[in-house]
Design an enzyme around this catalytic site. Structure first.
Site, PDB file in Angstrom:
ATOM      1  N   VAL A  11      66.965  18.080  83.619  1.00 54.05           N
ATOM      2  CA  VAL A  11      67.917  17.037  84.038  1.00 54.05           C
ATOM      3  C   VAL A  11      69.083  16.928  83.066  1.00 54.05           C
ATOM      4  O   VAL A  11      70.249  16.907  83.465  1.00 54.05           O
ATOM      5  CB  VAL A  11      67.193  15.675  84.179  1.00 54.05           C
ATOM      6  CG1 VAL A  11      68.184  14.533  84.322  1.00 54.05           C
ATOM      7  CG2 VAL A  11      66.263  15.701  85.378  1.00 54.05           C
ATOM      8  N   GLU A 152      67.878   9.827  88.546  1.00 50.31           N
ATOM      9  CA  GLU A 152      68.436  11.099  88.994  1.00 50.31           C
ATOM     10  C   GLU A 152      67.633  11.636  90.181  1.00 50.31           C
ATOM     11  O   GLU A 152      66.409  11.632  90.156  1.00 50.31           O
ATOM     12  CB  GLU A 152      68.396  12.088  87.821  1.00 50.31           C
ATOM     13  CG  GLU A 152      68.976  13.444  88.135  1.00 50.31           C
ATOM     14  CD  GLU A 152      70.341  13.349  88.810  1.00 50.31           C
ATOM     15  OE1 GLU A 152      71.241  12.708  88.244  1.00 50.31           O
ATOM     16  OE2 GLU A 152      70.505  13.898  89.909  1.00 50.31           O
ATOM     17  N   LEU A 154      68.375  14.833  91.576  1.00 50.33           N
ATOM     18  CA  LEU A 154      68.570  16.275  91.775  1.00 50.33           C
ATOM     19  C   LEU A 154      67.247  16.972  92.024  1.00 50.33           C
ATOM     20  O   LEU A 154      66.185  16.524  91.591  1.00 50.33           O
ATOM     21  CB  LEU A 154      69.287  16.906  90.567  1.00 50.33           C
ATOM     22  CG  LEU A 154      68.613  16.908  89.187  1.00 50.33           C
ATOM     23  CD1 LEU A 154      67.527  17.953  89.067  1.00 50.33           C
ATOM     24  CD2 LEU A 154      69.653  17.130  88.120  1.00 50.33           C
ATOM     25  N   LYS A 208      63.819   5.183  92.768  1.00 48.34           N
ATOM     26  CA  LYS A 208      63.468   6.568  92.446  1.00 48.34           C
ATOM     27  C   LYS A 208      61.995   6.857  92.768  1.00 48.34           C
ATOM     28  O   LYS A 208      61.650   7.867  93.380  1.00 48.34           O
ATOM     29  CB  LYS A 208      63.763   6.821  90.957  1.00 48.34           C
ATOM     30  CG  LYS A 208      63.292   8.149  90.424  1.00 48.34           C
ATOM     31  CD  LYS A 208      64.023   9.315  91.035  1.00 48.34           C
ATOM     32  CE  LYS A 208      63.357  10.623  90.647  1.00 48.34           C
ATOM     33  NZ  LYS A 208      63.934  11.781  91.288  1.00 48.34           N
ATOM     34  N   PHE A 253      61.315  18.436 104.925  1.00 46.81           N
ATOM     35  CA  PHE A 253      60.106  18.010 104.210  1.00 46.81           C
ATOM     36  C   PHE A 253      58.884  17.872 105.105  1.00 46.81           C
ATOM     37  O   PHE A 253      58.046  16.991 104.911  1.00 46.81           O
ATOM     38  CB  PHE A 253      60.368  16.705 103.446  1.00 46.81           C
ATOM     39  CG  PHE A 253      60.569  16.975 101.993  1.00 46.81           C
ATOM     40  CD1 PHE A 253      61.796  17.406 101.518  1.00 46.81           C
ATOM     41  CD2 PHE A 253      59.516  16.870 101.091  1.00 46.81           C
ATOM     42  CE1 PHE A 253      61.981  17.726 100.195  1.00 46.81           C
ATOM     43  CE2 PHE A 253      59.687  17.178  99.759  1.00 46.81           C
ATOM     44  CZ  PHE A 253      60.920  17.605  99.318  1.00 46.81           C
ATOM     45  N   CYS A 264      57.702  16.200  88.855  1.00 41.63           N
ATOM     46  CA  CYS A 264      58.037  14.831  89.287  1.00 41.63           C
ATOM     47  C   CYS A 264      57.028  14.204  90.248  1.00 41.63           C
ATOM     48  O   CYS A 264      56.467  13.156  89.937  1.00 41.63           O
ATOM     49  CB  CYS A 264      59.423  14.823  89.918  1.00 41.63           C
ATOM     50  SG  CYS A 264      60.709  15.177  88.713  1.00 41.63           S
ATOM     51  N   ARG A 332      55.458  23.391  85.976  1.00 41.63           N
ATOM     52  CA  ARG A 332      54.715  22.167  85.683  1.00 41.63           C
ATOM     53  C   ARG A 332      53.971  21.699  86.936  1.00 41.63           C
ATOM     54  O   ARG A 332      54.561  21.553  87.992  1.00 41.63           O
ATOM     55  CB  ARG A 332      55.671  21.080  85.164  1.00 41.63           C
ATOM     56  CG  ARG A 332      56.185  21.413  83.772  1.00 41.63           C
ATOM     57  CD  ARG A 332      57.175  20.383  83.261  1.00 41.63           C
ATOM     58  NE  ARG A 332      58.490  20.522  83.850  1.00 41.63           N
ATOM     59  CZ  ARG A 332      59.549  19.783  83.520  1.00 41.63           C
ATOM     60  NH1 ARG A 332      59.436  18.846  82.607  1.00 41.63           N
ATOM     61  NH2 ARG A 332      60.712  19.968  84.087  1.00 41.63           N
TER      62      ARG A 332
HETATM   63  N1  LIG Z   1      63.049  17.913  86.582  1.00 47.73           N
HETATM   64  C1  LIG Z   1      63.475  17.279  87.672  1.00 47.73           C
HETATM   65  O1  LIG Z   1      63.624  17.866  88.741  1.00 47.73           O
HETATM   66  C2  LIG Z   1      63.791  15.809  87.597  1.00 47.73           C
HETATM   67  C3  LIG Z   1      64.536  15.223  88.630  1.00 47.73           C
HETATM   68  C4  LIG Z   1      64.828  13.870  88.557  1.00 47.73           C
HETATM   69  C5  LIG Z   1      64.371  13.112  87.491  1.00 47.73           C
HETATM   70  N2  LIG Z   1      63.630  13.701  86.511  1.00 47.73           N
HETATM   71  C6  LIG Z   1      63.206  12.860  85.380  1.00 47.73           C
HETATM   72  O2  LIG Z   1      64.078  13.115  84.287  1.00 47.73           O
HETATM   73  C7  LIG Z   1      63.366  13.042  83.044  1.00 47.73           C
HETATM   74  C8  LIG Z   1      63.510  14.354  82.279  1.00 47.73           C
HETATM   75  O3  LIG Z   1      62.925  15.383  83.050  1.00 47.73           O
HETATM   76  P1  LIG Z   1      63.150  16.931  82.728  1.00 47.73           P
HETATM   77  O4  LIG Z   1      62.506  17.690  83.824  1.00 47.73           O
HETATM   78  O5  LIG Z   1      64.595  17.179  82.417  1.00 47.73           O
HETATM   79  O6  LIG Z   1      62.290  17.058  81.383  1.00 47.73           O
HETATM   80  P2  LIG Z   1      62.278  18.254  80.354  1.00 47.73           P
HETATM   81  O7  LIG Z   1      60.949  18.253  79.736  1.00 47.73           O
HETATM   82  O8  LIG Z   1      62.788  19.502  81.014  1.00 47.73           O
HETATM   83  O9  LIG Z   1      63.370  17.836  79.258  1.00 47.73           O
HETATM   84  C9  LIG Z   1      63.217  16.822  78.337  1.00 47.73           C
HETATM   85  C10 LIG Z   1      63.916  17.226  77.032  1.00 47.73           C
HETATM   86  O10 LIG Z   1      63.873  16.132  76.123  1.00 47.73           O
HETATM   87  C11 LIG Z   1      63.716  16.663  74.821  1.00 47.73           C
HETATM   88  N3  LIG Z   1      63.259  15.610  73.916  1.00 47.73           N
HETATM   89  C12 LIG Z   1      62.017  15.107  73.765  1.00 47.73           C
HETATM   90  N4  LIG Z   1      62.041  14.124  72.832  1.00 47.73           N
HETATM   91  C13 LIG Z   1      63.303  14.010  72.387  1.00 47.73           C
HETATM   92  C14 LIG Z   1      63.956  13.180  71.451  1.00 47.73           C
HETATM   93  N5  LIG Z   1      63.288  12.263  70.754  1.00 47.73           N
HETATM   94  N6  LIG Z   1      65.272  13.354  71.251  1.00 47.73           N
HETATM   95  C15 LIG Z   1      65.963  14.290  71.940  1.00 47.73           C
HETATM   96  N7  LIG Z   1      65.406  15.103  72.863  1.00 47.73           N
HETATM   97  C16 LIG Z   1      64.100  14.960  73.090  1.00 47.73           C
HETATM   98  C17 LIG Z   1      62.736  17.801  75.012  1.00 47.73           C
HETATM   99  O11 LIG Z   1      62.786  18.711  73.925  1.00 47.73           O
HETATM  100  C18 LIG Z   1      63.253  18.419  76.318  1.00 47.73           C
HETATM  101  O12 LIG Z   1      64.231  19.408  76.074  1.00 47.73           O
HETATM  102  C19 LIG Z   1      61.921  12.685  83.415  1.00 47.73           C
HETATM  103  O13 LIG Z   1      61.768  11.301  83.376  1.00 47.73           O
HETATM  104  C20 LIG Z   1      61.813  13.180  84.855  1.00 47.73           C
HETATM  105  O14 LIG Z   1      60.844  12.466  85.590  1.00 47.73           O
HETATM  106  C21 LIG Z   1      63.346  15.028  86.532  1.00 47.73           C
END
Ligand SMILES: NC(=O)c1ccc[n+]([C@@H]2O[C@H](COP(=O)([O-])OP(=O)(O)OC[C@H]3O[C@@H](n4cnc5c(N)ncnc54)[C@H](O)[C@@H]3O)[C@@H](O)[C@H]2O)c1
Length: 449
Positions: A11, A152, A154, A208, A253, A264, A332
């Site tokens: 994200v 978000e 996406l 969400k 879907f 997610c 995941r």
């Molecule tokens: N992946 C998706 O499709 C998606 C879509 C919508 C919402 N979300 C939500 O968005 C959020 C993030 O999801 P994601 O898939 O991008 O996760 P991700 O695990 O890919 O990324 C999270 C990042 O945060 C970093 N991080 C951890 N602790 C940190 C800190 N203290 N300081 C700075 N960086 C730190 C990690 O190293 C990692 O790079 C979650 O809550 C998820 O539910 C994800």
């Protein structure tokens, strides 16, 4: 505008790059030093179609920066997005330690810096988190700031398109100043007229979870429908078309398969269930969704086991697809991991191939493989995986698997046998090519050649 994105994962990296693409100055922060170095060096660390072009353009254009230094990013920015992990905690509720830990740090930084900032939750967080983040910052900072909820929506695999042209943007805030900044930020993304919905923080947070839980429920309904179709000799694929053409239902879907996965849906369904319980309400449908999905993830394993009369020990099984869905390298909670685990435990040897997710699966099973009785080998392409295998199992609907060379498949497999967890093929066509074809929610088809 000047923007910090804290957490540069799926994200954070997409959001940061897309905000830079619309002319903003963006600093992405991550605690993973290695990731930050690779990003600084111009390497896109995830597979996401269309991201590389935007990433390169904005990195070269000096609008996109990467750092491990939160202080530097916060001080340089007006808007601070949190795109941090919110994994399930031990009891199934969302673990807010990443979000609240960073909020505490931001409070300390602001206490020195003393300038109005907007802190925006882009992570998927339970109802009440905006208030918790606000309180966490207030532990160290008594000046002016706002906390906004901006979940978000996406989808991995089409994340850039989704971000650049969102169906809608949801913003939860009761602050006029923050609302104006958010309106300005998102204006370039909704030029076609898609809505930006402003609402209170709590409603934004639950929106969400509502969207993800509803979609997971819809998939689960179709999976159950597929299971009953098999029992009564109906074909779920034509049923799907028949019901999806109803404009009240819609076509999207409704594809049955081997259960939903990804980073997610599983955690968000669980977390909404937990939030409900914590508030004295049992969201019963979500319990069923989780229970059915757990079973569905092993439906293909059961079919394979039944076919070999309960014993897959020593069988060689080709697997096409490992990612939780096509066009991503994300594994995941992928159903493939559950099926691989079950097959290896039962003593089958697996020859697997995925266009993008192989490295992540290697890492996932690293150090674990000696605990299984079966062997796992990674193949160079889809046909290599079929070489001298007893059967093929299809787990992810990548486009490259949709129109295979059936004659070549037949010559490579020891027996022309396909278990298709994604209903990629027309049953009659596959049967006419001489295959035994077992898919989801459709009649079993025996070779007709
Ligand atoms: N992946 C998706 O499709 C998606 C879509 C919508 C919402 N979300 C939500 O968005 C959020 C993030 O999801 P994601 O898939 O991008 O996760 P991700 O695990 O890919 O990324 C999270 C990042 O945060 C970093 N991080 C951890 N602790 C940190 C800190 N203290 N300081 C700075 N960086 C730190 C990690 O190293 C990692 O790079 C979650 O809550 C998820 O539910 C994800």
């Amino acid at each position: 505008m000047k923007i910090a994105i804290v957490g540069t994962g799926y994200v954070g990296l997409v959001s940061g790059t897309c905000f830079a693409e619309s002319g903003n100055q963006v600093i992405c922060v991550d605690i993973d030093q290695n990731k930050v170095e690779r990003l600084k060096g111009g390497e896109v660390v995830i597979y996401e179609p269309g991201l590389e072009v935007l990433f390169e353009r904005n990195l070269k254009g000096g609008r996109l920066h990467f750092t491990t230094n939160l202080k530097q990013a916060v001080e340089a920015s007006d808007l601070i997005f949190l795109a941090l992990p919110t994994p399930p905690g031990e009891d199934g509720s969302a673990d807010l330690s990443y979000v609240l830990g960073v909020a505490e740090e931001i409070g300390k930084i602001l206490q020195e810096h003393k300038q109005y900032k907007v802190v925006i939750n882009k992570s998927t967080v339970p109802v009440g988190t905006a208030e918790k983040v606000h309180a966490k910052i207030a532990e160290n900072y008594s000046g002016e700031y706002d906390v906004v909820s901006n979940p978000e929506f996406l989808r991995e695999g089409v994340a850039v398109d989704d971000f650049m042209k969102p169906d809608r943007v949801v913003v939860g805030t009761t602050s006029a100043q923050a609302k104006e900044l958010m309106e300005q930020l998102y204006r370039p993304f909704v030029r076609q007229g898609n809505p930006v919905y402003f609402m209170d923080e709590r409603s934004a947070e639950i929106t969400k979870y509502a969207a993800n839980s509803y979609l997971a429920t819809r998939i689960t309904f179709m999976n159950e429908l597929a299971n009953i179709c098999e029992k009564v000799g109906a074909d779920v694929e034509v049923v799907r078309k028949g019901m999806g053409s109803d404009s009240r239902i819609g076509k999207r879907f409704l594809f049955p398969g081997i259960g939903y996965g990804g980073s997610c849906f599983p955690k968000d369904v669980q977390a909404l269930g937990k939030t409900s319980l914590q508030n004295g309400y049992e969201f019963k449908i979500l319990n069923s969704v989780m229970e059915v999905n757990d079973k569905q993830k092993l439906v293909l394993f059961e079919k394979i086991k039944d076919y070999y009369k309960g014993d897959v020990k020593g069988k060689t099984i080709a697997i096409w697809g490992l990612a939780f869905k096509p066009n991503t390298d994300d594994i995941r909670e992928a159903p493939s991991l559950y099926i691989i685990d079950a097959l290896l435990n039962a003593g089958a040897n697996l020859q697997v191939f995925d266009p993008e997710a192989m490295e992540n699966v290697k890492e996932y099973f690293n150090g674990e493989l000696e605990n299984y009785s079966g062997k796992l080998s990674f193949c160079t392409d889809a046909y290599h995986a079929l070489d001298k295998a007893d059967c093929l199992a299809i787990l992810t609907e990548w486009s490259i698997f949709r129109t295979p060379d059936f004659a070549q498949m037949k010559s490579l497999l020891l027996s022309p046998t396909i278990f298709d967890g994604r209903n990629l093929y027309d049953s009659q066509v596959v049967a006419s090519q001489g295959f035994y074809y077992n898919s989801i929610g459709r009649k079993l088809v025996l070779s007709t050649s």
